[in-house]
Design a protein around this motif. Structure first.
Motif, PDB file in Angstrom:
ATOM      1  N   ARG A 389      19.585   8.830  -2.133  1.00 26.55           N
ATOM      2  CA  ARG A 389      20.139   8.804  -0.784  1.00 26.55           C
ATOM      3  C   ARG A 389      19.376   9.745   0.151  1.00 26.55           C
ATOM      4  O   ARG A 389      19.025   9.398   1.253  1.00 26.55           O
ATOM      5  CB  ARG A 389      21.616   9.190  -0.793  1.00 26.55           C
ATOM      6  CG  ARG A 389      22.256   8.997   0.575  1.00 26.55           C
ATOM      7  CD  ARG A 389      23.683   9.442   0.616  1.00 26.55           C
ATOM      8  NE  ARG A 389      23.772  10.857   0.347  1.00 26.55           N
ATOM      9  CZ  ARG A 389      24.792  11.453  -0.244  1.00 26.55           C
ATOM     10  NH1 ARG A 389      25.833  10.748  -0.628  1.00 26.55           N
ATOM     11  NH2 ARG A 389      24.797  12.740  -0.457  1.00 26.55           N
ATOM     12  N   HIS A 390      19.124  10.938  -0.356  1.00 21.96           N
ATOM     13  CA  HIS A 390      18.448  11.930   0.474  1.00 21.96           C
ATOM     14  C   HIS A 390      17.096  11.413   0.948  1.00 21.96           C
ATOM     15  O   HIS A 390      16.732  11.550   2.115  1.00 21.96           O
ATOM     16  CB  HIS A 390      18.275  13.238  -0.303  1.00 21.96           C
ATOM     17  CG  HIS A 390      17.696  14.330   0.529  1.00 21.96           C
ATOM     18  ND1 HIS A 390      16.361  14.679   0.452  1.00 21.96           N
ATOM     19  CD2 HIS A 390      18.241  15.105   1.481  1.00 21.96           C
ATOM     20  CE1 HIS A 390      16.122  15.648   1.315  1.00 21.96           C
ATOM     21  NE2 HIS A 390      17.237  15.928   1.956  1.00 21.96           N
ATOM     22  N   TRP A 391      16.372  10.804   0.044  1.00 19.82           N
ATOM     23  CA  TRP A 391      15.041  10.306   0.418  1.00 19.82           C
ATOM     24  C   TRP A 391      15.158   9.147   1.394  1.00 19.82           C
ATOM     25  O   TRP A 391      14.450   9.069   2.383  1.00 19.82           O
ATOM     26  CB  TRP A 391      14.294   9.864  -0.840  1.00 19.82           C
ATOM     27  CG  TRP A 391      12.841   9.556  -0.606  1.00 19.82           C
ATOM     28  CD1 TRP A 391      11.838  10.463  -0.383  1.00 19.82           C
ATOM     29  CD2 TRP A 391      12.222   8.260  -0.579  1.00 19.82           C
ATOM     30  NE1 TRP A 391      10.638   9.808  -0.227  1.00 19.82           N
ATOM     31  CE2 TRP A 391      10.837   8.452  -0.339  1.00 19.82           C
ATOM     32  CE3 TRP A 391      12.697   6.954  -0.736  1.00 19.82           C
ATOM     33  CZ2 TRP A 391       9.937   7.397  -0.258  1.00 19.82           C
ATOM     34  CZ3 TRP A 391      11.796   5.913  -0.660  1.00 19.82           C
ATOM     35  CH2 TRP A 391      10.426   6.129  -0.419  1.00 19.82           C
ATOM     36  N   MET A 392      16.087   8.239   1.106  1.00 20.26           N
ATOM     37  CA  MET A 392      16.235   7.052   1.932  1.00 20.26           C
ATOM     38  C   MET A 392      16.698   7.383   3.341  1.00 20.26           C
ATOM     39  O   MET A 392      16.337   6.717   4.298  1.00 20.26           O
ATOM     40  CB  MET A 392      17.234   6.081   1.286  1.00 20.26           C
ATOM     41  CG  MET A 392      16.718   5.439   0.022  1.00 20.26           C
ATOM     42  SD  MET A 392      15.269   4.428   0.317  1.00 20.26           S
ATOM     43  CE  MET A 392      15.957   2.827   0.027  1.00 20.26           C
ATOM     44  N   GLU A 393      17.524   8.425   3.439  1.00 20.90           N
ATOM     45  CA  GLU A 393      18.024   8.783   4.760  1.00 20.90           C
ATOM     46  C   GLU A 393      16.974   9.506   5.587  1.00 20.90           C
ATOM     47  O   GLU A 393      17.083   9.586   6.798  1.00 20.90           O
ATOM     48  CB  GLU A 393      19.291   9.635   4.628  1.00 20.90           C
ATOM     49  CG  GLU A 393      20.502   8.786   4.243  1.00 20.90           C
ATOM     50  CD  GLU A 393      21.740   9.618   3.996  1.00 20.90           C
ATOM     51  OE1 GLU A 393      21.611  10.857   3.908  1.00 20.90           O
ATOM     52  OE2 GLU A 393      22.827   9.022   3.883  1.00 20.90           O
ATOM     53  N   ASN A 394      15.983  10.070   4.915  1.00 18.00           N
ATOM     54  CA  ASN A 394      14.942  10.800   5.642  1.00 18.00           C
ATOM     55  C   ASN A 394      13.584  10.131   5.487  1.00 18.00           C
ATOM     56  O   ASN A 394      12.542  10.778   5.555  1.00 18.00           O
ATOM     57  CB  ASN A 394      14.852  12.235   5.108  1.00 18.00           C
ATOM     58  CG  ASN A 394      16.143  12.982   5.358  1.00 18.00           C
ATOM     59  OD1 ASN A 394      16.444  13.354   6.476  1.00 18.00           O
ATOM     60  ND2 ASN A 394      16.933  13.141   4.316  1.00 18.00           N
ATOM     61  N   ILE A 395      13.620   8.852   5.267  1.00 15.49           N
ATOM     62  CA  ILE A 395      12.385   8.161   4.925  1.00 15.49           C
ATOM     63  C   ILE A 395      11.407   8.157   6.089  1.00 15.49           C
ATOM     64  O   ILE A 395      11.795   8.061   7.255  1.00 15.49           O
ATOM     65  CB  ILE A 395      12.714   6.728   4.446  1.00 15.49           C
ATOM     66  CG1 ILE A 395      11.522   6.127   3.723  1.00 15.49           C
ATOM     67  CG2 ILE A 395      13.171   5.852   5.607  1.00 15.49           C
ATOM     68  CD1 ILE A 395      11.918   4.964   2.841  1.00 15.49           C
ATOM     69  N   LYS A 396      10.131   8.328   5.746  1.00 14.97           N
ATOM     70  CA  LYS A 396       9.084   8.327   6.771  1.00 14.97           C
ATOM     71  C   LYS A 396       8.211   7.102   6.591  1.00 14.97           C
ATOM     72  O   LYS A 396       8.240   6.460   5.552  1.00 14.97           O
ATOM     73  CB  LYS A 396       8.237   9.589   6.618  1.00 14.97           C
ATOM     74  CG  LYS A 396       9.026  10.847   6.877  1.00 14.97           C
ATOM     75  CD  LYS A 396       8.083  12.019   7.084  1.00 14.97           C
ATOM     76  CE  LYS A 396       8.827  13.331   6.949  1.00 14.97           C
ATOM     77  NZ  LYS A 396       8.224  14.202   5.935  1.00 14.97           N
ATOM     78  N   ASP A 397       7.431   6.814   7.597  1.00 11.68           N
ATOM     79  CA  ASP A 397       6.536   5.667   7.512  1.00 11.68           C
ATOM     80  C   ASP A 397       5.581   5.846   6.328  1.00 11.68           C
ATOM     81  O   ASP A 397       5.178   6.954   6.000  1.00 11.68           O
ATOM     82  CB  ASP A 397       5.757   5.499   8.819  1.00 11.68           C
ATOM     83  CG  ASP A 397       6.684   4.973   9.914  1.00 11.68           C
ATOM     84  OD1 ASP A 397       7.872   4.741   9.605  1.00 11.68           O
ATOM     85  OD2 ASP A 397       6.230   4.822  11.060  1.00 11.68           O
ATOM     86  N   TRP A 398       5.256   4.729   5.735  1.00 14.84           N
ATOM     87  CA  TRP A 398       4.509   4.732   4.476  1.00 14.84           C
ATOM     88  C   TRP A 398       3.035   4.461   4.782  1.00 14.84           C
ATOM     89  O   TRP A 398       2.706   3.432   5.388  1.00 14.84           O
ATOM     90  CB  TRP A 398       5.127   3.624   3.606  1.00 14.84           C
ATOM     91  CG  TRP A 398       4.483   3.333   2.294  1.00 14.84           C
ATOM     92  CD1 TRP A 398       3.551   4.063   1.620  1.00 14.84           C
ATOM     93  CD2 TRP A 398       4.768   2.194   1.467  1.00 14.84           C
ATOM     94  NE1 TRP A 398       3.241   3.458   0.434  1.00 14.84           N
ATOM     95  CE2 TRP A 398       3.965   2.313   0.318  1.00 14.84           C
ATOM     96  CE3 TRP A 398       5.617   1.092   1.586  1.00 14.84           C
ATOM     97  CZ2 TRP A 398       3.996   1.362  -0.705  1.00 14.84           C
ATOM     98  CZ3 TRP A 398       5.635   0.153   0.574  1.00 14.84           C
ATOM     99  CH2 TRP A 398       4.840   0.287  -0.561  1.00 14.84           C
ATOM    100  N   CYS A 399       2.190   5.382   4.376  1.00 16.64           N
ATOM    101  CA  CYS A 399       0.752   5.185   4.554  1.00 16.64           C
ATOM    102  C   CYS A 399       0.261   4.260   3.440  1.00 16.64           C
ATOM    103  O   CYS A 399       0.281   4.625   2.273  1.00 16.64           O
ATOM    104  CB  CYS A 399       0.015   6.524   4.495  1.00 16.64           C
ATOM    105  SG  CYS A 399      -1.765   6.365   4.642  1.00 16.64           S
ATOM    106  N   ILE A 400      -0.143   3.046   3.817  1.00 21.58           N
ATOM    107  CA  ILE A 400      -0.417   2.040   2.785  1.00 21.58           C
ATOM    108  C   ILE A 400      -1.902   1.721   2.614  1.00 21.58           C
ATOM    109  O   ILE A 400      -2.264   0.932   1.746  1.00 21.58           O
ATOM    110  CB  ILE A 400       0.328   0.714   3.096  1.00 21.58           C
ATOM    111  CG1 ILE A 400       0.020   0.232   4.512  1.00 21.58           C
ATOM    112  CG2 ILE A 400       1.826   0.891   2.879  1.00 21.58           C
ATOM    113  CD1 ILE A 400       0.602  -1.147   4.805  1.00 21.58           C
ATOM    114  N   SER A 401      -2.775   2.332   3.431  1.00 24.17           N
ATOM    115  CA  SER A 401      -4.198   2.036   3.238  1.00 24.17           C
ATOM    116  C   SER A 401      -4.861   3.110   2.386  1.00 24.17           C
ATOM    117  O   SER A 401      -4.481   4.270   2.436  1.00 24.17           O
ATOM    118  CB  SER A 401      -4.887   1.935   4.596  1.00 24.17           C
ATOM    119  OG  SER A 401      -4.497   3.002   5.437  1.00 24.17           O
ATOM    120  N   ARG A 402      -5.830   2.657   1.599  1.00 25.01           N
ATOM    121  CA  ARG A 402      -6.584   3.578   0.748  1.00 25.01           C
ATOM    122  C   ARG A 402      -8.060   3.264   0.899  1.00 25.01           C
ATOM    123  O   ARG A 402      -8.445   2.097   0.900  1.00 25.01           O
ATOM    124  CB  ARG A 402      -6.187   3.409  -0.725  1.00 25.01           C
ATOM    125  CG  ARG A 402      -4.744   3.755  -1.048  1.00 25.01           C
ATOM    126  CD  ARG A 402      -4.474   5.254  -0.942  1.00 25.01           C
ATOM    127  NE  ARG A 402      -3.089   5.543  -1.273  1.00 25.01           N
ATOM    128  CZ  ARG A 402      -2.068   5.452  -0.426  1.00 25.01           C
ATOM    129  NH1 ARG A 402      -2.291   5.086   0.819  1.00 25.01           N
ATOM    130  NH2 ARG A 402      -0.848   5.728  -0.813  1.00 25.01           N
TER     131      ARG A 402
END
Length: 871
Positions: A389-402
């Motif tokens: 819950r803690h992570w989901m409530e404070n979720i940040k945009d996901w950097c998906i490129s490598r």
RNA sequence: GGGAGCAUAGCUCAGCUGGUUUAGAGCAUCUGCCUUACAAGCAGAGGGUCACAGGUUCGACUCCUGUUGCUCCCACCA
């Protein structure tokens, strides 16, 4: 049969048999499905203790589900693991004298695929040694053609929906792998560092300085301001002033911001917007220029002006010396602070400003959070709901490129001016481009970067059944949602959370009903197993030494639900011993000579019938709660104690006498049922012994596809009688032991309860009684030791001098204990509020306890007096 | 800094929504057994102020509060 069980040979024999007969294959049918998708191990991986635990648990769940009548399907596969694999391939090339930078993308990928074909399947082969009942025909790889396309389609879909965007942000940069990382791929560790106090000359006529404290003096060259707290009186007089960066004399402003911690260092912070996330934010706020002094490989850039091309850690030492030489270094203090390291390469992370692809998370997170909070998806243990819950409530945009080559290449196409479109093929891209930028030139080039590995693995439970490639196919309809995900808590954010998001986004349904989080395998001192400590045993060697069944036993028995487990080879010994016990139990049974009028023990078979059902229900309950090690303990005790130590001893005929055929058949049947119950935990030996006693040899039968009986009724009464019998037997043995009697010494038992049918079942083998006499109340035998069990008294005749003092003491101790117990019970009962408030059942039980205790006290008193009179 | 969890026998742990005994198991320890399935075995024994201090309750290992010690997760400190 040999005297000892030898697993080598047996295990590979049965695994081949299972595969040949396709017992693990699953196709949709009318049975309910029970599905598990394996957490795909990295193609680079070799099996370690964590995999062993994880996959053993999955195997148990799958095999049990099949026994319970489900259509069980366990899907294997591997993950391409972009960064880890690319690092391996680069290393392999280096060994061959090839520098990755001299290769084209295509050449590199050719080598990478070669490498994958050669080593990528090793880990799956190793799972066979463990006995895993995987449906091999369904093996998937995250870069298989269909899977690859599914990933690309999802990217395009999310882009079209506006959830994926391109942007410049501060990211975690791995200078070794030279790629961006997501937040989750950075591991913070405490390290000892130096805190350098450096003075900056102020831009005044006088010799005035301001001193800052930094752990990274090499970034001084990128400073664009000094920041202090607005209410810090020490620096009030500096308002509007400037200072010079040492060595390069860049003139930078002194700014004020409440972000500053006045108590740290000198309360003055050097601001380097290019190399620290907080500094970057300060820079944005105060409109500071950005001077990026590092290259992508962690060496100093031209912008640094000094030490160009030298490594950041070398420069850190050099610049400190130079600062000292030129009188800027005030002092150095030691400091513990946390540094970010790359999960895959262990390189120290650089915060770096760069253009990357991002995925917005809030709309994906919402349904995924609700599902877990409402227990639509159940977490075992439930404590992980909080973390989630803690992570989901404070979720940040996901950097998906490598910035890698091994992986799913981002389907974006650019022209010379950096304008771009997102499309699956170049053709489509060209068309889109014409529409979007009608008057622009477009020689298109595809994005060089690939997607984060987890951007493909989050689709795993869907695409292993071709849920993207062929959305309406029978398999996805039948197997999805899957039943249970078994995984490590470390990847709850990386993988579990994202699979749940993908499930709701693309299937409008959860990917699994439950998630079971295993603990971490540690050594017996509690240290995490790691390569560098060298405390992780080689799993294949262990299996060679003990057999897979014993290793499975060893790792499970030490594995409490939700806690880390302390592994020790000794536990495999225990597993091996258990194998041997099973083996020898059957050896005994098969050694009986059977006749129609041989020895029958009807009580024993009735008792064990009840015990078996009772314990199986217990095991069901434990398994429902994922208390797997408790369930194994229950099977272990059922077999070792109840079956071997009690039942087999009860039915064992006298030496060289035959056993009755009814008892023999019952025994064989019990043994068979026990093998079935144990089978999910220890598949190989149970199959071996099951086949050993199998009657119909003609059909392709296996313990794998034999159903567990689901009886729920059992005889409670016979279990109570059995308990009494066990207590009595133990007491008699105690008398023997206390009196140091040899097995051959004569001993007899007198009993006086006519209602006790189980007493007949006390065979001489249980206690080596020489005789067993029922006596009439009046004639109590002389020279005997009284035993009081549940208010009834039994007399043991030992044919030797009895130590009356010792017996008196023993009875006395027991009397005292029972009296104490009675007092505590009576205290409750004489308390009016207890009788008034407590549950009537509880009160009834307490009354029963009191009357039992009184009865026992009376019996003990009587015997005590008799002994005292004799003295 | 924020959050979560744990503390029961020498070790590893059970003991679920208070009343199954004055707390159990496995391993380890000790004693006695080469007893005709198994010495990789059999039988028996010893061992605990349930971390500490309060509270709620007729009753607390179990519920609440605080203290101490440990573990993990997240955020991240120049």
């Amino acid at each position: 049969m040999e005297k000892n069980y030898n697993p080598s040979g047996v295990e590979s024999k049965w695994y081949s048999y299972w595969i040949e007969n396709r017992f693990f294959e699953s196709q949709p049918d009318d049975r309910p499905s029970y599905t598990i998708v394996i957490p795909p191990p990295n193609v680079t991986g070799v099996l370690h203790m964590g995999h062993c635990l994880n996959n053993t648990i999955q195997d148990i769940l799958i095999r049990r589900a099949r026994q319970k009548g489900y259509n069980a399907c366990w899907v294997p596969g591997t993950d391409h693991a972009s960064i880890a694999t690319e690092a391996k391939v680069v290393g392999m090339l280096r060994e061959r004298g090839i520098d990755k930078n001299t290769l084209s993308r295509e050449e590199f990928l050719t080598y990478a695929w070669e490498w994958k074909e050669k080593y990528g399947g090793i880990i799956l082969q190793q799972l066979k040694k463990l006995g895993c009942a995987l449906d091999w025909d369904r093996t998937n790889f995250t870069m298989d053609n269909d899977y690859y396309n599914a990933v690309i389609d999802v990217f395009i879909d999310l882009y079209k929906k506006g959830h994926i965007y391109r942007g410049v942000k501060m990211i975690h940069w791995d200078p070794k792998a030279q790629t961006a990382l997501s937040d989750e791929e950075v591991i913070y560790k405490e390290v000892k560092s130096n805190l350098y106090y450096v003075r900056y000359k102020l831009d005044t006529d006088k010799e005035e300085y301001i001193t800052i404290a930094t752990t990274r003096p090499e970034t001084i060259l990128g400073d664009t301001a000094i920041c202090v707290h607005p209410s810090d009186e020490r620096y009030h007089h500096l308002k509007g002033m400037y200072a010079f960066v040492p060595l390069i004399n860049r003139r930078i402003p002194i700014i004020y911001d409440e972000y500053i911690d006045m108590t740290f260092g000198t309360g003055a912070l050097k601001v380097t917007p290019a190399h620290d996330i907080n500094d970057y934010n300060l820079g944005l706020k105060h409109r500071l220029p950005i001077v990026d002094v590092l290259n992508s490989d962690g060496t100093m850039s031209k912008a640094a002006e000094l030490f160009i091309g030298e490594d950041r850690f070398v420069v850190r030492k050099k610049i400190a010396k130079q600062l000292e030489a030129e009188g800027f270094l005030v002092k150095i203090e030691e400091l513990m602070n946390s540094n970010g390291f790359s999960e895959r390469t262990d390189a120290v992370i650089e915060p770096r400003l760069s253009m990357q692809w991002w995925c917005k998370m809030p709309h994906l997170a919402k349904p995924a959070l609700d599902a877990v909070m409402k227990d639509d998806i159940q977490f075992y243990p439930a404590k992980f709901k909080n973390t989630y819950r803690h992570w989901m409530e404070n979720i940040k945009d996901w950097c998906i490129s490598r910035q890698l080559w091994w992986g799913h290449r981002i389907p974006a196409w650019y022209n010379e001016h950096g304008e771009f479109v997102v499309a699956k093929t170049e053709q489509e891209a060209q068309q889109l481009f014409t529409e979007k930028y009608p008057n622009h030139s477009f020689t298109l080039k595809q994005d060089e970067d690939v997607l984060d590995t987890w951007f493909s693995s989050w689709l795993w439970p869907i695409e292993v059944f071709k849920g993207f490639t062929n959305p309406d196919n029978a398999a996805i309809q039948y197997y999805y949602p899957t039943a249970t995900l078994v995984t490590a808590p470390e990847i709850i954010f990386f993988w579990v959370a994202r699979m749940i998001m993908a499930g709701y986004e693309y299937k409008k349904a959860k990917p699994f009903d439950a998630v079971y989080f295993t603990g971490i395998v540690r050594d017996k001192q509690g240290r995490k197993m790691s390569k560098s400590l060298g405390n992780s045993p080689d799993l294949l060697e262990l299996i060679d030494k003990y057999g897979a069944d014993a290793v499975r036993f060893g790792i499970l028995i030490s594995s409490p639900a939700g806690n880390d487990l302390l592994y020790d080879d000794k536990l495999c010994d225990q597993g091996r011993n258990f194998n041997n016990k099973l083996w020898n139990a059957l050896r005994l049974i098969k050694g009986f000579s059977v006749t129609k009028d041989g020895y029958e023990n009807e009580f024993a078979t009735r008792w064990f019938t009840a015990r078996l059902i009772e314990q199986r229900l217990q095991i069901d309950e434990l398994m429902k709660q994922y208390q797997i090690s408790e369930a194994l303990k229950a099977v272990y005790k059922l077999i070792w104690d109840d079956f071997c130590s009690w039942y087999l001893e009860m039915i064992k005929p006298d030496f060289e006498n035959p056993i009755g055929s009814a008892t023999y058949q019952a025994t064989l049947n019990f043994f068979r049922e026990l093998m079935i119950t144990l089978h999910p935990f220890m598949p190989f030996i149970t199959e071996e012994l099951f086949q050993e006693i199998r009657e119909e040899k003609s059909t392709f039968t296996s313990i794998c596809n034999t159903l567990l009986k689901d009886e729920i009724h059992f005889d409670q009464e016979v279990l109570i009688q059995g308990d009494l019998l066990i207590k009595l037997t133990t007491s008699i043995r105690e008398v023997r032991a206390k009196n140091q009697m040899k097995p051959k010494d004569e001993i007899g038992l007198y009993y006086n309860t006519a209602n006790d049918t189980s007493i007949e079942a006390i065979k001489k083998t249980l206690t080596r009684l020489n005789y067993l006499n029922c006596l009439i109340h009046s004639e109590k035998p002389e020279g005997t030791i009284p035993l009081t069990i549940k208010g009834d008294t039994y007399y043991i005749q030992v044919h030797r001098e009895i130590d009356i003092e010792a017996e008196i003491k023993r009875l006395h101790d027991e009397l005292n204990y029972t009296r104490g117990f009675l007092t505590s019970v009576n205290n409750k009962l004489s308390n009016e509020r207890f009788v008034a408030n407590a549950n009537p059942d509880v009160v009834k039980k307490e009354r029963q306890k009191a009357s039992d205790a009184e009865k026992k006290i009376a019996a003990l008193m009587e015997e005590l007096n008799r002994l005292k009179a004799k003295k």
